[in-house]
Motif scaffolding. Structure first.
Motif, PDB file in Angstrom:
ATOM      1  N   GLY A 160     -31.840  49.405  13.233  1.00 32.49           N
ATOM      2  CA  GLY A 160     -31.253  48.611  12.165  1.00 32.49           C
ATOM      3  C   GLY A 160     -31.727  49.124  10.824  1.00 32.49           C
ATOM      4  N   GLN A 161     -30.872  48.967   9.799  1.00 27.77           N
ATOM      5  CA  GLN A 161     -31.206  49.444   8.460  1.00 27.77           C
ATOM      6  C   GLN A 161     -31.178  48.287   7.477  1.00 27.77           C
ATOM      7  N   SER A 162     -32.225  48.146   6.659  1.00 32.29           N
ATOM      8  CA  SER A 162     -32.312  47.111   5.641  1.00 32.29           C
ATOM      9  C   SER A 162     -32.172  45.724   6.273  1.00 32.29           C
ATOM     10  N   ALA A 163     -31.194  44.918   5.817  1.00 28.44           N
ATOM     11  CA  ALA A 163     -30.990  43.600   6.430  1.00 28.44           C
ATOM     12  C   ALA A 163     -30.659  43.729   7.909  1.00 28.44           C
ATOM     13  N   GLY A 164     -29.976  44.815   8.281  1.00 27.46           N
ATOM     14  CA  GLY A 164     -29.682  45.052   9.694  1.00 27.46           C
ATOM     15  C   GLY A 164     -30.925  45.310  10.504  1.00 27.46           C
ATOM     16  N   GLY A 165     -31.961  45.926   9.881  1.00 29.48           N
ATOM     17  CA  GLY A 165     -33.231  46.114  10.565  1.00 29.48           C
ATOM     18  C   GLY A 165     -33.899  44.788  10.854  1.00 29.48           C
ATOM     19  N   HIS A 166     -33.816  43.876   9.895  1.00 30.60           N
ATOM     20  CA  HIS A 166     -34.380  42.540  10.090  1.00 30.60           C
ATOM     21  C   HIS A 166     -33.623  41.791  11.179  1.00 30.60           C
ATOM     22  N   ILE A 167     -32.291  41.850  11.155  1.00 30.23           N
ATOM     23  CA  ILE A 167     -31.473  41.146  12.155  1.00 30.23           C
ATOM     24  C   ILE A 167     -31.749  41.695  13.545  1.00 30.23           C
ATOM     25  N   ALA A 168     -31.787  43.026  13.682  1.00 26.31           N
ATOM     26  CA  ALA A 168     -32.024  43.632  14.986  1.00 26.31           C
ATOM     27  C   ALA A 168     -33.407  43.283  15.520  1.00 26.31           C
ATOM     28  N   ALA A 169     -34.427  43.266  14.641  1.00 30.52           N
ATOM     29  CA  ALA A 169     -35.776  42.910  15.071  1.00 30.52           C
ATOM     30  C   ALA A 169     -35.824  41.462  15.546  1.00 30.52           C
ATOM     31  N   CYS A 170     -35.135  40.573  14.830  1.00 34.94           N
ATOM     32  CA  CYS A 170     -35.076  39.163  15.258  1.00 34.94           C
ATOM     33  C   CYS A 170     -34.404  39.037  16.623  1.00 34.94           C
ATOM     34  N   ALA A 171     -33.310  39.779  16.835  1.00 32.57           N
ATOM     35  CA  ALA A 171     -32.615  39.731  18.125  1.00 32.57           C
ATOM     36  C   ALA A 171     -33.519  40.231  19.247  1.00 32.57           C
ATOM     37  N   LEU A 172     -34.289  41.275  18.977  1.00 32.01           N
ATOM     38  CA  LEU A 172     -35.181  41.850  19.984  1.00 32.01           C
ATOM     39  C   LEU A 172     -36.286  40.864  20.359  1.00 32.01           C
TER      40      LEU A 172
END
Length: 465
Positions: A270-282
């Protein structure tokens, strides 16, 4: 005498595509010499609508139908047949060029909704940011920044819309924006590793096409990329974004083999906000698998490595920082579903909970990339998260790139061509267990430059990110 059948023009012919016929009794309905009779004949065509060619009537203009068909009528009929055949031949000769024009038109028609959506997302971001002096200046800076990178955007956009190796808008769920783009490697000699990528966009303008440059360049190294789209604010809040990302990851884990991907080599990024979203999903998925409740359609054990690019993982440390940068506190808390939900969506805080040791132990290796000159999300966000993960027993590291901004790692450096460190680091980790792929990487030609260097330098200076 047997009755004749005349084809009669149907005024609704183009819409219904049905023929209407009028049965005429020649003994009761004579035709006068001066009655101009016209009809239409349908000529088959490879396109959606039939071609309508006006032809002369088959009946001779005689005072009555009495008598037999003359030699002149037969000759006229043969002449008409030859004319129709000739017109058909001319039509077939132009089929290829017309087909190409129609194919281009279809692609333009598909691109139009995408362009409209991107414009709407940009206007939506401005509406939420406000129109103060600060944001007017940043908007102007964004315009200059985009202009400097425009040559690269054109080339990437052309590849995105017209390449046969990009499968756009594959449906992965039943919610709005539950679509993903799939970038296929040119070589199909066996299953390929897959990167499930969640794009950034300040939780407001995230869009799957943002990952097209990364998808194109990774696919050139025999790595398949799935760019996952998700609902943005205000269409959805953070829990909806995490739900969508999880659904996209589930699709990749369970369906990617049908497209030539290797389900045993899935990487999450994930990149930027997408990095945060992907980490939360994980992290959320790990908690579910640890028996804390909730059904699962994929497993964290299927993810070989998580890559975070310029992400933020502790919202408590970012609320005030984002407010000072223009993402105002009231808007940010609305996105995150209130101040009481900041802990729930802060992976760095969650993994420190002693009651979640089992869930934390399930997490895959985590690699966090960040530029030290990133002013959108400070590099300390990745550094602190990696140190926290290490303290609770997770294999994690942060890789910092000196002098790189929020967009250098994701846009300017890839458009510069040649070899950039972040891309090579990413590929080397994905291919770490594949000696054949490593050998190909060593002899891979340098990537093509998309934007002149002086324009990249100007973009670096005026970037509002």
């Amino acid at each position: 005498m047997p009755s004749h059948i005349l084809p009669v023009t149907n005024p609704n012919l183009h819409s219904s595509k049905q023929h209407s016929y009028l049965r005429i009794d020649p003994t009761t309905m004579p035709l006068k010499q001066d009655d101009p009779i016209t009809s239409t004949r349908l000529v088959s065509s490879p396109f959606e609508d039939e071609t309508i060619i006006s032809v002369r009537p088959l009946l001779s203009r005689t005072p009555s139908f009495a008598g037999t068909t003359t030699t002149s009528s037969s000759a006229s009929y043969q002449q008409r047949r030859r004319r129709v055949a000739s017109e058909n031949s001319l039509s077939s000769l132009s089929d290829e060029s017309i087909g190409q024009r129609q194919s281009l038109a279809r692609e333009v028609d598909r691109a139009a909704p995408e362009t409209f959506l991107l414009t709407r997302l940009g206007l939506k971001l401005l509406r939420y940011m406000g129109v103060g002096y600060r944001w007017i200046m940043r908007f102007l800076a964004l315009g200059c920044y985009s202009l400097m990178l425009f040559p690269g955007f054109i080339q990437v956009g052309y590849y995105y819309f017209f390449s046969g190796r990009v499968l756009r808008s594959i449906v992965y769920g039943d919610q709005p924006r539950n679509r993903l783009d799939l970038y296929l490697p040119k070589n199909t000699d066996g299953p390929k590793p897959v990167v499930a990528f969640v794009t950034g966009g300040a939780w407001i303008i995230g869009y799957k096409a943002w990952g097209s440059l990364l998808g194109q360049q990774l696919s050139e190294r025999d790595i398949m990329v799935a760019c996952i789209d998700y609902r943005n604010y205000p269409q959805g809040t953070m829990s909806n974004m995490v739900e969508d990302a999880s659904g996209g990851i589930s699709f990749v884990c369970n369906k990617i083999a049908e497209y030539g991907g290797d389900p045993n080599r899935v990487y999450l990024m994930g990149q930027s906000a997408g990095g945060h979203i992907a980490a939360c999903a994980l992290v959320e998925q790990a908690i579910k698998e640890a028996g804390e409740g909730g059904s699962t359609t994929w497993s964290v054990l299927q993810i070989k490595t998580y890559f975070g690019l310029s992400g933020g993982y502790n919202l408590f440390n970012l609320v005030d920082y984002f407010h000072s940068r223009g993402l105002y506190r009231s808007i940010f808390l609305s996105i995150m579903e209130g101040e009481e939900s900041l802990r729930r969506f802060s992976p760095e805080v969650i993994v420190q909970d002693p009651n979640l040791k089992k869930a934390v132990s399930l997490l895959p290796p985590i690699v966090l990339f960040h530029g030290t000159a990133d002013y959108s999300i400070p590099a300390d966000s990745s550094k602190s998260f990696a140190e926290t993960l290490q303290s609770v027993g997770v294999r994690a590291e942060s890789i910092l790139y000196e002098g790189k901004t929020h967009t250098d790692l994701f846009l300017q450096d890839p458009m510069r061509g040649g070899n950039d460190r972040m891309f090579e680091d990413l590929v080397s980790i994905i291919h770490s267990d594949d000696r054949e792929a490593q050998a190909k990487d060593e002899v891979a030609p340098p990537r093509r430059r998309l934007v002149p260097e002086f324009m990249l330098q100007l973009a670096h200076r005026v970037s509002p990110f």
